[in-house]
Design a protein around this motif. Structure first.
Motif, PDB file in Angstrom:
ATOM      1  N   ASP A 220      11.723   1.008 -39.387  1.00 18.16           N
ATOM      2  CA  ASP A 220      11.143   0.457 -40.651  1.00 18.16           C
ATOM      3  C   ASP A 220      12.175   0.285 -41.865  1.00 18.16           C
ATOM      4  OD1 ASP A 220       8.266   0.014 -39.959  1.00 18.16           O
ATOM      5  OD2 ASP A 220       7.749   1.840 -40.564  1.00 18.16           O
TER       6      ASP A 220
ATOM      7  N   ASP B 225       6.774  -6.153 -42.951  1.00 25.08           N
ATOM      8  CA  ASP B 225       6.904  -4.982 -43.254  1.00 25.08           C
ATOM      9  C   ASP B 225       5.625  -4.149 -43.549  1.00 25.08           C
ATOM     10  OD1 ASP B 225       9.392  -3.847 -42.960  1.00 25.08           O
ATOM     11  OD2 ASP B 225      10.216  -4.276 -44.679  1.00 25.08           O
TER      12      ASP B 225
ATOM     13  N   VAL C 285       6.836  -2.677 -34.663  1.00 23.44           N
ATOM     14  CA  VAL C 285       7.683  -3.363 -35.534  1.00 23.44           C
ATOM     15  C   VAL C 285       8.607  -4.276 -34.858  1.00 23.44           C
ATOM     16  CG1 VAL C 285       9.734  -2.653 -37.233  1.00 23.44           C
ATOM     17  CG2 VAL C 285       7.422  -1.168 -36.975  1.00 23.44           C
TER      18      VAL C 285
END
Length: 302
Positions: A47, A159, A189
């Motif tokens: 992240d 995000d 992700v």
């Protein structure tokens, strides 16, 4: 011949909004790296890596916006309007490279999962959701016709989804002790990064290849122009984009004998502006049957 040129408002407001979002992202990213290393969470580190690309895209967008407002000079007759397109290309490629690297590492963690502290992962992800909501709100107020701003908005929204996945992984680790959830969240992700990167490359590639803007069919435009009263023929029609928010058009228009070329040109420009948002036009207007200037090779002397 007529040329209509689009004029762009000052981008100071957009730059302040992007600057605020950038400050939020950088501050949180630094803290997330520290927590990710301490908790042994690849999901948090992925992240943070994604947020690094967000920050890079915002920085590139700010630089490109400053370059784009510089007046044309020298051989750059359009100025540096396409600086934003080049930065979007770089940003899209960086996303894809980083996504591949994260996916490889995630697969390693799925095969041999390391110990992961679930509580720090969950808490940090929840804070990340709040930070990304604030950054998304800031950028949503900027001009998203700009490809870089639209790309930055998509990245931060991605995000936000990634932090939701990371929070879910942290919760699974706490409740079930399933350490592979961290690797699964990382793959989510990476997939989101691929989607965003491909979208940026496709959109910016269309502009670099001078394709017609999305949603504008050149054939339809030509047909509508040819139906304007007084127009006998339209050919050599080209529609492209100088930048992400500046479509342009050029065409050779033949007006029926006895028609008013200037009135016809103004009618065509109004149609292009009102129906398609095209302000930068170059229309060569002549009467049908008029002899056109031809440039050819001089015959060699005998």
């Amino acid at each position: 011949m007529s040329a209509g040129h689009d004029h762009h408002p000052a981008a100071g407001g957009d730059q302040r909004l992007l600057g605020g979002a950038l400050a939020l992202i950088l501050a949180f990213m630094a803290g997330e790296v520290v927590v990710g290393l301490a908790a042994g969470s690849l999901a948090l580190l992925s992240d943070a890596a994604h947020m690094l690309t967000d920050a890079a895209s915002l920085i590139l967008a700010l630089i490109a916006m400053r370059l784009a407002v510089r007046p044309p000079r020298g051989g750059y007759t359009y100025g540096l309007r396409r600086a934003e397109i080049l930065s979007a290309q770089a940003n899209g490629m960086a996303l894809l490279v980083l996504a591949v690297a994260l996916a490889v590492e995630a697969i390693r963690h799925l095969v041999s999962p390391p110990p992961v502290a679930g509580t720090p992962v969950l808490v940090t992800a929840l804070v990340g959701i709040v930070v990304n909501l604030a950054a998304t709100l800031l950028i949503s107020r900027a001009n998203r016709d700009n490809l870089n701003i639209r790309g930055a908005f998509a990245h931060i929204l991605t995000d936000l989804y990634a932090f939701v996945a990371t929070a879910a992984a942290g919760l699974v680790i706490i409740l079930a002790g399933y350490r592979r959830a961290d690797g699964v969240a990382t793959l989510v992700v990476a997939a989101l990064m691929v989607r965003a990167g491909v979208g940026l490359l496709r959109a910016s590639g269309r502009i670099l290849l001078e394709a017609a803007p999305a949603g504008i069919d050149p054939a339809q435009v030509g047909t509508r122009l040819a139906r304007v009263p007084g127009v006998a023929e339209v050919h050599d029609l080209h529609v492209w984009q100088i930048g992400s928010d500046s479509p342009a058009l050029s065409a050779h228009v033949l007006v029926a004998p006895g028609g008013d070329c200037h009135d016809t040109r103004r009618a065509l420009e109004r149609l292009l502006h009102d129906a398609y948002g095209i302000e930068h036009t170059t229309l060569q207007v002549d009467h049908k049957g008029d002899g056109l200037l031809q440039i050819g090779q001089d015959r060699p002397p005998h």
